[in-house]
Design a protein around this motif. Structure first.
Motif, mmCIF file in Angstrom:
data_model
loop_
_atom_site.group_PDB
_atom_site.id
_atom_site.type_symbol
_atom_site.label_atom_id
_atom_site.label_comp_id
_atom_site.label_asym_id
_atom_site.label_seq_id
_atom_site.Cartn_x
_atom_site.Cartn_y
_atom_site.Cartn_z
ATOM 1 N N ARG A 216 0.785 -1.233 0.000
ATOM 2 C CA ARG A 216 0.000 0.000 0.000
ATOM 3 C C ARG A 216 0.815 1.279 0.000
ATOM 4 N NH1 ARG A 216 -5.522 -0.338 1.069
ATOM 5 N NH2 ARG A 216 -6.141 -2.485 1.423
ATOM 6 N N GLU A 217 2.148 1.151 -0.021
ATOM 7 C CA GLU A 217 2.959 2.366 0.124
ATOM 8 C C GLU A 217 4.024 2.479 -0.955
ATOM 9 O OE1 GLU A 217 2.811 2.858 4.966
ATOM 10 O OE2 GLU A 217 4.495 1.798 4.079
ATOM 11 N N GLN A 218 4.272 3.715 -1.340
ATOM 12 C CA GLN A 218 5.382 3.976 -2.245
ATOM 13 C C GLN A 218 6.175 5.184 -1.762
ATOM 14 O OE1 GLN A 218 3.433 6.261 -5.945
ATOM 15 N NE2 GLN A 218 2.772 4.127 -5.903
ATOM 16 N N LEU A 219 7.471 5.141 -2.045
ATOM 17 C CA LEU A 219 8.353 6.248 -1.699
ATOM 18 C C LEU A 219 8.327 7.241 -2.845
ATOM 19 C CD1 LEU A 219 10.462 7.065 0.489
ATOM 20 C CD2 LEU A 219 12.209 6.007 -0.992
ATOM 21 N N ILE A 220 8.119 8.505 -2.503
ATOM 22 C CA ILE A 220 8.050 9.537 -3.552
ATOM 23 C C ILE A 220 8.937 10.723 -3.169
ATOM 24 C CG2 ILE A 220 5.726 8.920 -4.348
ATOM 25 C CD1 ILE A 220 4.687 11.321 -2.641
ATOM 26 N N ARG A 221 9.260 11.528 -4.162
ATOM 27 C CA ARG A 221 9.970 12.778 -3.893
ATOM 28 C C ARG A 221 8.968 13.826 -3.413
ATOM 29 N NH1 ARG A 221 14.814 11.680 -5.863
ATOM 30 N NH2 ARG A 221 14.462 10.326 -7.642
#
Ligand code: UDP
Length: 254
Positions: A77-82
């Protein structure tokens, strides 16, 4: 989830502080809203599917040189973003008449437009995201003329690429909404694609039958919402291996 500082909670996503400065964790919820949050509901597994679908589309777009905020998926359910400074505009692209365009201008849903149309809406829930022109955008300082030129150029590339990608799997990309942000690198600023690209903010119709495979199934109470999102992921070849019901909680995927 209590471990991290929450930066923002929207209708379908939560943003947490990321592990390094300049990063955020984008968490996808199953919550769905429509008609400016007057209709609320839950679509089981939606967050998992949108996380995966958005990862896939943002990655493909990076490969053709469309800069975006996506770094990597962390778990179901999670993503790393800038971290970017979000430009307060919803940029809508239309290839086929539907939704608010059909309603406002009396153009029958399903009419193919002679050319793609880009519309701007001011991102403001209290005002119900009103449509605005470039004049409003520059006058009120939401974006400069140069920013708008960059946004339009990127939007047209995204539309061409995604229209082809979806058509390749038997889906017509009717319309969709994009959001952009400013990414600062030292003194330089770049406009990059942000938010998500998923059946929550696209209209996707089966190319043969015209069947709706997007959030209109929820908005219009057509049923089989989760199944439609799942079918989009299946056709893109990215259905999560473990299935969408991640009741065990997030697992780290490298
Ligand atoms: N859209 C969106 N968020 C919004 C409004 C629209 O993601 O707040 C998307 C919507 O899913 C559709 C496209 O933008 O793919 C055009 O939406 P439209 O203006 O027709 O509005 P709607 O019919 O959704 O009210």
């Amino acid at each position: 989830m209590a471990r991290r500082r929450q930066v923002y909670e929207g209708k379908a996503k939560i943003l947490f502080e990321g592990p390094e400065p300049g990063t955020l964790v984008q968490y996808f919820k199953d919550d769905a809203t429509a008609f400016n949050a007057q209709k609320k509901g839950t679509i089981t597994g939606k967050g998992v599917l949108n996380n995966r679908i958005s990862e896939y589309l943002m990655t493909r777009l990076s490969e053709i040189g469309v800069p975006n905020h996506f770094i990597r998926r962390l778990n179901m359910r999670e993503q790393l973003i800038r971290e970017v400074e979000i430009i307060p505009l919803e940029v809508v692209v239309r290839n086929v008449a539907a939704g608010s365009l059909s309603k406002r201008l009396g153009i029958e849903e399903g009419t193919r437009l002679p050319r793609s149309i880009i519309e701007f809406y001011y991102k403001n829930d209290q005002l119900g995201d009103p449509m605005v022109s470039e004049e409003h955008i520059t006058c009120f300082g939401w974006a400069s003329t140069q920013d708008i030129d960059d946004i339009v150029a990127l939007t047209l590339r995204v539309n061409d690429f995604l229209s082809g990608l979806f058509l390749g799997v038997g889906i017509t990309l009717v319309d969709f909404k994009l959001e952009f942000g400013r990414l600062w690198e030292n003194e330089d600023m770049r406009i990059v694609l942000a938010d998500e690209i998923s059946p929550d903010n696209c209209r996707l119709w089966d190319a043969k039958t015209g069947e709706k495979m997007d959030k209109d199934r929820f908005r219009r109470d057509l049923g089989q919402v989760e199944e439609a999102y799942q079918e989009v992921a299946r056709r893109l070849g990215i259905l999560p291996e473990a299935g969408v019901r991640d009741l065990k909680g997030p697992e780290t995927v490298q």
